[in-house]
Design an enzyme around this catalytic site. Sequence first.
Site, PDB file in Angstrom:
ATOM      1  N   ASP A 129       0.841  -1.198   0.000  1.00  0.00           N
ATOM      2  CA  ASP A 129       0.000   0.000   0.000  1.00  0.00           C
ATOM      3  C   ASP A 129       0.877   1.250   0.000  1.00  0.00           C
ATOM      4  O   ASP A 129       1.878   1.312   0.731  1.00  0.00           O
ATOM      5  CB  ASP A 129      -0.915  -0.019   1.226  1.00  0.00           C
ATOM      6  CG  ASP A 129      -1.922   1.127   1.217  1.00  0.00           C
ATOM      7  OD1 ASP A 129      -2.201   1.650   0.123  1.00  0.00           O
ATOM      8  OD2 ASP A 129      -2.399   1.506   2.294  1.00  0.00           O
ATOM      9  N   ASP A 150      -2.405  -3.705   4.328  1.00  0.00           N
ATOM     10  CA  ASP A 150      -1.197  -2.972   3.964  1.00  0.00           C
ATOM     11  C   ASP A 150      -0.323  -3.738   2.976  1.00  0.00           C
ATOM     12  O   ASP A 150       0.421  -3.121   2.211  1.00  0.00           O
ATOM     13  CB  ASP A 150      -0.378  -2.665   5.226  1.00  0.00           C
ATOM     14  CG  ASP A 150      -1.135  -1.763   6.193  1.00  0.00           C
ATOM     15  OD1 ASP A 150      -1.802  -0.826   5.716  1.00  0.00           O
ATOM     16  OD2 ASP A 150      -1.084  -2.014   7.416  1.00  0.00           O
ATOM     17  N   GLU A 171       2.181   2.890   3.104  1.00  0.00           N
ATOM     18  CA  GLU A 171       3.312   2.286   3.800  1.00  0.00           C
ATOM     19  C   GLU A 171       4.653   2.773   3.269  1.00  0.00           C
ATOM     20  O   GLU A 171       5.700   2.418   3.822  1.00  0.00           O
ATOM     21  CB  GLU A 171       3.246   0.761   3.689  1.00  0.00           C
ATOM     22  CG  GLU A 171       2.079   0.137   4.420  1.00  0.00           C
ATOM     23  CD  GLU A 171       2.152   0.378   5.918  1.00  0.00           C
ATOM     24  OE1 GLU A 171       3.208   0.116   6.503  1.00  0.00           O
ATOM     25  OE2 GLU A 171       1.153   0.839   6.490  1.00  0.00           O
TER      26      GLU A 171
END
Length: 610
Positions: free
Chosen positions: A322, A360, A325
């Site tokens: 993601d 994530d 991140e």
Amino acid sequence: MSASEPHRRLGRKRALPPCPNPLFLRWLTELRDQAQEKGLKIQYTYQKAINSLNKYPLPLQNAKEAKILQNFGDGICKILDDKLQRHLRENGPDAPIHSLPEGAPPAGRADNNSNSLAPTRKTNAARDPGKDKGGGGRRKKREYVPQKRSGGHAVLLTLYRQSQIPGSKGFMFKMELQDEAQLLCDKSFSVPDLGSKYTAWSSVSTLIQKSLLVKTHNPARYSLSEEGLALAERLDAAEQGSEARGEGSQVQEEEEEGGPGVVDLTASDEEEEEEDRTHPAKTGDSQTETKVDATGSDPQTSRKPNAGLLLPGTYEIVLCVDFIETTGGGGSSHQRKQELVKELQRNGVNFDIRKLNVGDFLWTAREKVAPVPGQLRAAVGRELVLDYVIERKRMDDLCGSIIDGRFREQKFRLKRCGLRRPVYLVEECGAAASHLSLPEATLQQAIVNTQVVDGFFVKRVQDVRESAAYLTIMTRYLTKLYQNRTLVCRSRELEGDGASDEERGSLPSCSLMSFTEFNHGAVKNKSQTVREVFARQLMQISGLSGDKAAAILERYSTPYSLLSAYEQCSSEAEKEKLLSSIRYGKLNRNLGPALSRTVWQLYCSQGVLT
């Protein structure tokens, strides 16, 4: 049958009574047929109005009185009133309106498949054949046939071939239809060409207007109509013929024979070209850009029922990160995110940064597509999501999400995302742990509950480098695990579609969702059903987890059904204990009287919750 005998329809025991409003019925039938000729969707509105008028047993004095009937709006009533006024001007104010003029064909009862104008058009054509055969008259209207390897052509073929598979469900959802049809189309179904806002999917509206495609339900299901099935069968037969004998000779031989079922796969339909020039927004299927290979068909077009498979060796495993991140934040937070990217690069991990609507990190099986010589853009390969998704939490972030309620919501969304192996990656935050707003014992209990009660796998690491090491090891493990597996695309809308690895045993295949469908279905603020809103309401109650809310929803899917159950209770005590015996979770425990009383107070009382 003598003229005095009443007209009877086949299959009916008794003759239907005549419609008491034949003029209105005749005008509505004409309006429907005209709209049907032009491919307008309003034809279905007229048909519904016809059905309502056929069921009404009383004569109407004007169209305004028809407003009491279903499907009669202001627009239809105004059209009928205008026609009625014109009829009275032409035939006199005392002209009968509950019977047809002398010499007019009977209106009868217009069914769904009736077409009262067809005999008139046929008679006119027979009376003046010169209009259809050259001269100064209008050319004969040609059948609509989408161009080879266009969006419409690919959609028809895909739906037809899917319907021929034994056990086929008879329809396809949008995402799976796009993925399958992309193999048969030169134009992208998701990315428009440069300078254009239309994709190959835009041609679906044309297929629906031409009554070749049927769209039903929500989420939308696409299936072939009877006309579309017949056309798609001819297209598929022509495709198989072109593979065997060459496309050019096949089409030429069929045209020379002049027999039935002639399909022109290379020339675009004149009427459709004219419609595109005058109404470009209707279709968006740029048929003039379709390329035809004179030497034969593309090898990909020969893939029929197994077109939705990814065979071993035809795909690669990619880690999706993601973008949150890797970017955002300031100071030490930004440095940690950059360190994660550098560690993954240093470890040689094949990863891709994109926006993920839930989680994530996750992994996809991305199809290997060779670049086409002379083509500017590389072809877009299919991409299926593996059943592993990771939510990464630092202890300080976990503390904040528990306080503001995001933690429960995130777990609930992870459980509903469609992936079977959710993982929580919990990262320590070192000395910063002493400044957290919640006691360490509370955070530790939340982590244990996530694993034991909610059923997530929890992996604990010390810092960013260990997080990157875990992602690296997982990527290599999944690459090894899936290297000999045949992947099948499944649809998220089909509940229970696709068995888990344990259910499949040792079979080297598995069913996975496409990445587009997965990410679209995980949008946080998308339109929600009543059931989803009800679940969110329940989860705002202290102590009512996702498992408990799901158990309540299995028995009472909406607030209305729950309130109806409360109304059927004979006493207040019975209402308080209505939900207490509902079982939830893997341990199959009862919801209990305390939570049952709290829910009852929330929905049935105006006092303070106790």
